[in-house]
Design a protein around this motif. Sequence first.
Motif, PDB file in Angstrom:
ATOM      1  N   VAL A 124       0.840  -1.198   0.000  1.00 51.97           N
ATOM      2  CA  VAL A 124       0.000   0.000   0.000  1.00 51.97           C
ATOM      3  C   VAL A 124       0.873   1.244   0.000  1.00 51.97           C
ATOM      4  CG1 VAL A 124      -1.640   1.355   1.385  1.00 51.97           C
ATOM      5  CG2 VAL A 124      -2.029  -1.086   1.032  1.00 51.97           C
ATOM      6  N   MET A 125       1.912   1.246   0.813  1.00 48.72           N
ATOM      7  CA  MET A 125       2.833   2.386   0.858  1.00 48.72           C
ATOM      8  C   MET A 125       3.450   2.638  -0.523  1.00 48.72           C
ATOM      9  SD  MET A 125       3.157   3.886   3.826  1.00 48.72           S
ATOM     10  CE  MET A 125       4.800   4.563   3.791  1.00 48.72           C
ATOM     11  N   GLU A 126       3.894   1.570  -1.168  1.00 50.96           N
ATOM     12  CA  GLU A 126       4.515   1.700  -2.489  1.00 50.96           C
ATOM     13  C   GLU A 126       3.498   2.227  -3.511  1.00 50.96           C
ATOM     14  OE1 GLU A 126       7.546   1.983  -4.989  1.00 50.96           O
ATOM     15  OE2 GLU A 126       7.758   1.354  -2.904  1.00 50.96           O
ATOM     16  N   ALA A 127       2.287   1.708  -3.476  1.00 53.65           N
ATOM     17  CA  ALA A 127       1.248   2.171  -4.400  1.00 53.65           C
ATOM     18  C   ALA A 127       0.921   3.641  -4.155  1.00 53.65           C
ATOM     19  CB  ALA A 127      -0.006   1.311  -4.257  1.00 53.65           C
ATOM     20  N   GLN A 128       0.847   4.045  -2.878  1.00 52.26           N
ATOM     21  CA  GLN A 128       0.571   5.444  -2.548  1.00 52.26           C
ATOM     22  C   GLN A 128       1.703   6.344  -3.042  1.00 52.26           C
ATOM     23  OE1 GLN A 128      -2.092   7.037  -1.087  1.00 52.26           O
ATOM     24  NE2 GLN A 128      -3.162   5.105  -1.352  1.00 52.26           N
TER      25      GLN A 128
ATOM     26  N   GLY B 178       3.275  10.368  -6.493  1.00 51.71           N
ATOM     27  CA  GLY B 178       4.386  10.854  -7.307  1.00 51.71           C
ATOM     28  C   GLY B 178       3.931  11.299  -8.678  1.00 51.71           C
ATOM     29  N   LYS B 179       2.831  10.742  -9.178  1.00 51.04           N
ATOM     30  CA  LYS B 179       2.310  11.119 -10.494  1.00 51.04           C
ATOM     31  C   LYS B 179       1.583  12.463 -10.454  1.00 51.04           C
ATOM     32  CE  LYS B 179       1.628   6.349 -11.951  1.00 51.04           C
ATOM     33  NZ  LYS B 179       0.645   5.312 -12.247  1.00 51.04           N
ATOM     34  N   VAL B 180       1.019  12.813  -9.293  1.00 47.79           N
ATOM     35  CA  VAL B 180       0.209  14.025  -9.236  1.00 47.79           C
ATOM     36  C   VAL B 180       0.779  15.106  -8.323  1.00 47.79           C
ATOM     37  CG1 VAL B 180      -1.928  12.836  -9.771  1.00 47.79           C
ATOM     38  CG2 VAL B 180      -1.255  13.102  -7.388  1.00 47.79           C
ATOM     39  N   ALA B 181       1.700  14.754  -7.452  1.00 50.66           N
ATOM     40  CA  ALA B 181       2.205  15.716  -6.478  1.00 50.66           C
ATOM     41  C   ALA B 181       3.589  16.214  -6.883  1.00 50.66           C
ATOM     42  CB  ALA B 181       2.295  15.067  -5.099  1.00 50.66           C
ATOM     43  N   VAL B 182       3.931  17.383  -6.394  1.00 49.46           N
ATOM     44  CA  VAL B 182       5.276  17.916  -6.576  1.00 49.46           C
ATOM     45  C   VAL B 182       6.200  17.141  -5.662  1.00 49.46           C
ATOM     46  CG1 VAL B 182       6.707  19.971  -6.308  1.00 49.46           C
ATOM     47  CG2 VAL B 182       4.339  20.184  -7.125  1.00 49.46           C
TER      48      VAL B 182
ATOM     49  N   LEU C  56       5.140  11.131   6.465  1.00 49.51           N
ATOM     50  CA  LEU C  56       4.131  11.041   7.512  1.00 49.51           C
ATOM     51  C   LEU C  56       2.726  11.011   6.925  1.00 49.51           C
ATOM     52  CD1 LEU C  56       5.388  13.417  10.326  1.00 49.51           C
ATOM     53  CD2 LEU C  56       5.210  10.942  10.396  1.00 49.51           C
ATOM     54  N   SER C  57       2.513  11.786   5.887  1.00 41.84           N
ATOM     55  CA  SER C  57       1.193  11.796   5.256  1.00 41.84           C
ATOM     56  C   SER C  57       0.848  10.411   4.731  1.00 41.84           C
ATOM     57  CB  SER C  57       1.157  12.805   4.100  1.00 41.84           C
ATOM     58  OG  SER C  57       1.326  14.104   4.593  1.00 41.84           O
ATOM     59  N   LEU C  58       1.796   9.759   4.121  1.00 43.61           N
ATOM     60  CA  LEU C  58       1.538   8.413   3.611  1.00 43.61           C
ATOM     61  C   LEU C  58       1.198   7.454   4.732  1.00 43.61           C
ATOM     62  CD1 LEU C  58       4.346   8.062   0.947  1.00 43.61           C
ATOM     63  CD2 LEU C  58       1.895   8.220   0.538  1.00 43.61           C
ATOM     64  N   ILE C  59       1.954   7.499   5.800  1.00 45.91           N
ATOM     65  CA  ILE C  59       1.702   6.598   6.923  1.00 45.91           C
ATOM     66  C   ILE C  59       0.339   6.902   7.530  1.00 45.91           C
ATOM     67  CG2 ILE C  59       2.473   5.979   9.245  1.00 45.91           C
ATOM     68  CD1 ILE C  59       5.355   6.460   8.180  1.00 45.91           C
ATOM     69  N   HIS C  60       0.042   8.178   7.694  1.00 47.43           N
ATOM     70  CA  HIS C  60      -1.237   8.558   8.275  1.00 47.43           C
ATOM     71  C   HIS C  60      -2.411   8.046   7.436  1.00 47.43           C
ATOM     72  CE1 HIS C  60      -4.137  10.803  10.537  1.00 47.43           C
ATOM     73  NE2 HIS C  60      -4.596  11.328   9.425  1.00 47.43           N
ATOM     74  N   ILE C  61      -2.277   8.091   6.146  1.00 45.63           N
ATOM     75  CA  ILE C  61      -3.355   7.637   5.253  1.00 45.63           C
ATOM     76  C   ILE C  61      -3.624   6.151   5.429  1.00 45.63           C
ATOM     77  CG2 ILE C  61      -3.907   7.197   2.814  1.00 45.63           C
ATOM     78  CD1 ILE C  61      -2.358   9.795   2.180  1.00 45.63           C
ATOM     79  N   THR C  62      -2.596   5.370   5.659  1.00 41.45           N
ATOM     80  CA  THR C  62      -2.758   3.925   5.647  1.00 41.45           C
ATOM     81  C   THR C  62      -2.859   3.285   7.025  1.00 41.45           C
ATOM     82  OG1 THR C  62      -0.376   3.622   5.508  1.00 41.45           O
ATOM     83  CG2 THR C  62      -1.596   3.681   3.426  1.00 41.45           C
TER      84      THR C  62
END
Length: 186
Positions: free
Chosen positions: A148-152, A157-161, A174-180
Motif C-alpha cells: 500500500v505504501m509503495e502504491a501510494q 508521485g504522479k500528481v504531487a510535486v 508522515l502523510s503516507l503513513i497517516h493515510i494507511t
Amino acid sequence: ELGAGFNPEFTGHENLHINAALLGLSQEEIAKKYHDIVAFADIGEHLHQPVKTYSSGMFVRLAFAITAHVDADVLIIDEALAVGDAGFQFKCLARMDELIRRGTTVVLVSHDQQVIKTFCKTAIYLDKGQVMFQGSAEMAVEQYFQDVMEAQKNQLGKVAVKPQTKSDAYVFGLSLIHITEPTRPY
C-alpha cells in the motif's frame, strides 16, 4: 453476507426470525436465543420498525447479532466490523474471541490490520484475486502495508510535486503513513 435474506419491508423482529431460520436455527432455538440476540444488537425499539428505515450500522448490528448466535463450525466475517461505533466493535471482537475459544473456525476478511494481527495466526493477503502472501498474520499485514505504501508513493508521485528538502520529505512520509494506518484502537 451479513443480512443476506433480510426483507427491507419486514421489521427487524421479523427478519431476525427469518434470517435465523435460514441460518439453520429451529423455532425452539430462535426462541431460546431471541433475547440474547436482541440484547447484542442493542437497537432498542427500532427492532419493531422495517429494516429499510435502519442506518447501515443498525442493519449490521442486527445481522451480526443473529450470525454470532448461530452455532456454526465455520463463521465467515467479511468487513462486518467496519460499521458501527467502537462499543459495538469491541462487543463483536469479544464475541469472536469467545467463538474461537469454543472451537469455531473464523474466517475473517478485513482491511483492518490490527484486527488481523490480533485474531489471526495465519493470513492470506489477496490483491485483485491474486495471492500476494500466505503465512503468518504479522508478515501478511507487513507485506500488505508495504505494498500500500509503495502504491501510494507511486500514485502521489504522479500528481504531487516531489519534495525538495528533507523536512518536506519527512512530512510527505508522515502523510503516507497517516493515510494507511488503522484509525481504531484495540
